[in-house]
Scaffold this motif. Structure first.
Motif, short mmCIF file in Angstrom:
data_model
loop_
_atom_site.label_atom_id
_atom_site.label_comp_id
_atom_site.label_asym_id
_atom_site.label_seq_id
_atom_site.Cartn_x
_atom_site.Cartn_y
_atom_site.Cartn_z
N TYR A 179 0.92 1.35 -9.35
CA TYR A 179 0.58 2.61 -8.69
C TYR A 179 0.54 3.75 -9.69
O TYR A 179 1.50 4.00 -10.43
CB TYR A 179 1.62 2.92 -7.60
CG TYR A 179 1.36 4.23 -6.89
CD1 TYR A 179 0.19 4.44 -6.18
CD2 TYR A 179 2.29 5.27 -6.96
CE1 TYR A 179 -0.06 5.63 -5.54
CE2 TYR A 179 2.06 6.47 -6.31
CZ TYR A 179 0.88 6.66 -5.61
OH TYR A 179 0.64 7.85 -4.99
N ASN A 182 2.99 6.25 -13.92
CA ASN A 182 2.79 5.10 -13.05
C ASN A 182 4.06 4.26 -12.94
O ASN A 182 5.01 4.44 -13.71
CB ASN A 182 1.64 4.23 -13.56
CG ASN A 182 1.87 3.74 -14.97
OD1 ASN A 182 2.73 2.90 -15.21
ND2 ASN A 182 1.10 4.26 -15.93
N LYS A 184 0.84 -1.19 0.00
CA LYS A 184 0.00 0.00 0.00
C LYS A 184 0.88 1.25 0.00
O LYS A 184 1.86 1.32 0.75
CB LYS A 184 -0.90 0.01 1.23
CG LYS A 184 -1.82 1.22 1.32
CD LYS A 184 -2.68 1.16 2.57
CE LYS A 184 -3.59 2.36 2.68
NZ LYS A 184 -4.42 2.31 3.92
N VAL A 185 0.55 2.22 -0.86
CA VAL A 185 1.25 3.51 -0.85
C VAL A 185 0.59 4.38 0.20
O VAL A 185 -0.59 4.73 0.09
CB VAL A 185 1.22 4.18 -2.23
CG1 VAL A 185 1.79 5.59 -2.15
CG2 VAL A 185 2.01 3.36 -3.25
#
Length: 285
Positions: free
Chosen positions: A103, A90, A24-25
């Protein structure tokens, strides 16, 4: 057959193990005062200055990246530097344990600008693969059989269950309820001592009944037997075929999970000739 069922369960488990963890960012920010893109400049294929992504994460060496990357990725202590052309949108982040994340940047990257991406490795409880370890007891006409149940499940997963009564006997002699041994003309004298032998090995599927439900159902097939022996005055054991059976085991049941504790109840049959209840209390974590 038993070996094939165990192999299937292990392979199915390996396919699931990563699904309860993910990348997760946690934050994306522009580093306005960071001069690294100028002091450690790198040019793209059009001789234009690159942007730099600074990935902040523990165990940096465990990560790989794909995308419009220019030159080698620089792995530092707790940080990864990635050069990318201006306008990039991305990047794909990969980790053997936590999976893959594609992402999308909140904005296009600008040339000679540094950006910080903070990564958090999280456990997704909705996707968590839970391990079931449970002692079980089978209760039928004879004395109980004991064993264990081992399973792996998120929404759907495999399990293996083994039960044995630790009271086996072997015999080449068989009789029916009249006591006459097969191939003989009359019945021997019996002591009245009896012995039961019960074994079952099953494997199947556990299914969660709802996305976040604590209730699960299971169903499986396997092999087993239930034998009843009579002892003669000569010390021989004779298998009573009227009360013995062997072949396909089939079972169904339910599991309830209360936090990490689980409770199981089910019914099991051998060739529909012998039926027993199965109960268990264990852990699902």
């Amino acid at each position: 057959m038993k070996k094939d069922l165990l192999t299937f369960s292990l392979l199915f488990c390996c396919c699931l193990l990563m699904q309860g963890q993910e990348i997760k960012v946690e934050a994306f920010s522009k580093l306005e005062r960071d001069l690294t893109p100028r002091t450690a400049e790198r040019l793209d294929l059009n001789d234009e200055p690159c942007s730099i992504l600074k990935i902040v994460v523990a165990h940096a060496g465990d990560f790989r990246f794909e995308g419009n990357i220019v030159g080698d990725i620089l792995y530092k202590e707790g940080e990864i530097w990635i050069y990318m052309p201006a306008g990039s949108r991305n990047i794909t982040i990969m980790n053997d344990k936590y999976g893959v994340l594609r992402y999308e940047f909140p904005e296009k990257l600008k040339k000679q600008t540094a950006y910080e991406v903070q990564i958090k490795l999280v456990e997704n409880l909705e996707k968590k693969v839970r391990t079931l370890v449970m002692p079980v007891i089978g209760i039928g006409k004879g004395h109980p059989s004991y064993g264990f149940m081992l399973g792996f499940v998120r929404n759907t997963g495999p399990y293996l269950k083994v039960k044995y009564d630790f009271s086996g006997f072997s015999s080449d002699l068989e009789c029916r309820d009249d006591g006459i041994i097969k191939g003989a003309s009359d019945a021997p004298w019996y002591t009245g001592e009896k012995k039961q032998s019960r074994l079952s090995v099953t494997a199947g599927v556990i299914q969660r009944l709802g996305k976040l439900s604590p209730f699960y159902a299971y169903a499986g097939l396997g092999y087993g037997y239930n034998k009843l022996g009579w002892k003669t005055v000569n010390g021989d054991w004779v298998k009573n075929t009227d009360h013995s059976c062997s072949g396909i085991e089939a079972e169904v049941g339910g599991i309830y999970r209360l936090k990490n504790i689980s409770f199981m109840a089910g019914v099991q049959t051998n060739s529909f000739n012998y039926v027993e209840a199965t109960l268990g209390v264990g852990f699902m974590f």
